[in-house]
Design a protein around this motif. Structure first.
Motif, PDB file in Angstrom:
ATOM      1  N   ALA A   1      18.276  -6.766   3.598  1.00 31.13           N
ATOM      2  CA  ALA A   1      17.010  -6.034   3.573  1.00 31.13           C
ATOM      3  C   ALA A   1      16.155  -6.506   2.386  1.00 31.13           C
ATOM      4  CB  ALA A   1      17.272  -4.530   3.476  1.00 31.13           C
ATOM      5  N   GLY A   2      16.785  -6.785   1.232  1.00 35.89           N
ATOM      6  CA  GLY A   2      16.052  -7.275   0.073  1.00 35.89           C
ATOM      7  C   GLY A   2      15.434  -8.643   0.326  1.00 35.89           C
ATOM      8  N   VAL A   3      16.161  -9.536   0.988  1.00 34.74           N
ATOM      9  CA  VAL A   3      15.629 -10.870   1.304  1.00 34.74           C
ATOM     10  C   VAL A   3      14.447 -10.741   2.262  1.00 34.74           C
ATOM     11  CG1 VAL A   3      16.164 -13.051   2.486  1.00 34.74           C
ATOM     12  CG2 VAL A   3      17.771 -12.109   0.824  1.00 34.74           C
ATOM     13  N   ILE A   4      14.555  -9.886   3.256  1.00 33.12           N
ATOM     14  CA  ILE A   4      13.457  -9.678   4.213  1.00 33.12           C
ATOM     15  C   ILE A   4      12.235  -9.103   3.499  1.00 33.12           C
ATOM     16  CG2 ILE A   4      12.726  -8.345   6.235  1.00 33.12           C
ATOM     17  CD1 ILE A   4      15.607  -8.680   7.292  1.00 33.12           C
TER      18      ILE A   4
ATOM     19  N   TYR B   1       6.796  -9.712   1.235  1.00 31.76           N
ATOM     20  CA  TYR B   1       5.944  -9.596   0.054  1.00 31.76           C
ATOM     21  C   TYR B   1       5.309 -10.948  -0.295  1.00 31.76           C
ATOM     22  CZ  TYR B   1       4.556  -8.986  -4.808  1.00 31.76           C
ATOM     23  OH  TYR B   1       3.847  -8.964  -5.972  1.00 31.76           O
ATOM     24  N   SER B   2       6.123 -12.030  -0.307  1.00 34.57           N
ATOM     25  CA  SER B   2       5.561 -13.325  -0.676  1.00 34.57           C
ATOM     26  C   SER B   2       4.585 -13.835   0.375  1.00 34.57           C
ATOM     27  CB  SER B   2       6.695 -14.341  -0.885  1.00 34.57           C
ATOM     28  OG  SER B   2       7.353 -14.615   0.314  1.00 34.57           O
ATOM     29  N   THR B   3       4.829 -13.529   1.640  1.00 33.62           N
ATOM     30  CA  THR B   3       3.905 -13.928   2.685  1.00 33.62           C
ATOM     31  C   THR B   3       2.596 -13.167   2.540  1.00 33.62           C
ATOM     32  OG1 THR B   3       5.758 -14.336   4.157  1.00 33.62           O
ATOM     33  CG2 THR B   3       3.619 -14.156   5.181  1.00 33.62           C
TER      34      THR B   3
END
Length: 156
Positions: A142-145, A150-152
């Protein structure tokens, strides 16, 4: 000893089963198959000069053999009668191991402890509760997603 083992196996096969097949294994032992009872007996040289390792097991669907359920070491000089008695005992143990058991009841000759050992043999995490390790992995995914989203959003 191989010739003596083969002769003994032939005599033993006549005593134990009316219908049987006797053949030699690559390892020097002899196998007696009782297709009609779906069982097998193996005689192999044991550690001592006059000793024979007697093993018994089942014949599975398709004719393959299951691993031995029980085994015993018997002096070859004891005679065919002693070998036959040992084989019958081992075959009875092999048959008792596969007898269907009603849930919650132990098979004849088995203790409750051996019946419960199957429950402990279940793989860890096969219950219906999610383990702590699984929650950690889910949180990392979930953190990676969330980081990707966020970066996108920030870069466009």
């Amino acid at each position: 000893m191989s010739a003596q083992l083969r002769d003994t196996a032939g005599e033993l096969a006549e005593i134990v089963w009316r219908e049987h097949t006797v053949y030699r294994e690559r390892s020097g032992g002899v196998v007696i198959r009782g297709e009609h009872v779906r069982r097998w007996i193996s005689l192999a040289p044991a550690g001592g000069r006059d000793e024979v390792l007697v093993r018994a097991g089942r014949i599975l669907d398709g004719g393959t053999t299951a691993p031995a359920r029980s085994e015993a070491v018997v002096p070859l000089s004891a005679g065919t009668g002693v070998l036959a008695a040992t084989c019958r005992r081992l075959l009875a143990e092999a048959a008792a191991d596969v007898a269907p058991v009603a849930p919650g009841r132990a098979a004849p000759g088995r203790s409750k402890r051996s019946n419960q050992s199957g429950k402990a043999a279940r793989p860890k995490g096969s219950g219906k509760h999610t383990s702590f390790g699984s929650w950690v992995i889910l949180a990392c995914v979930a953190g990676v997603i969330a980081l990707y989203v966020y970066s996108t959003a920030m870069h466009g």
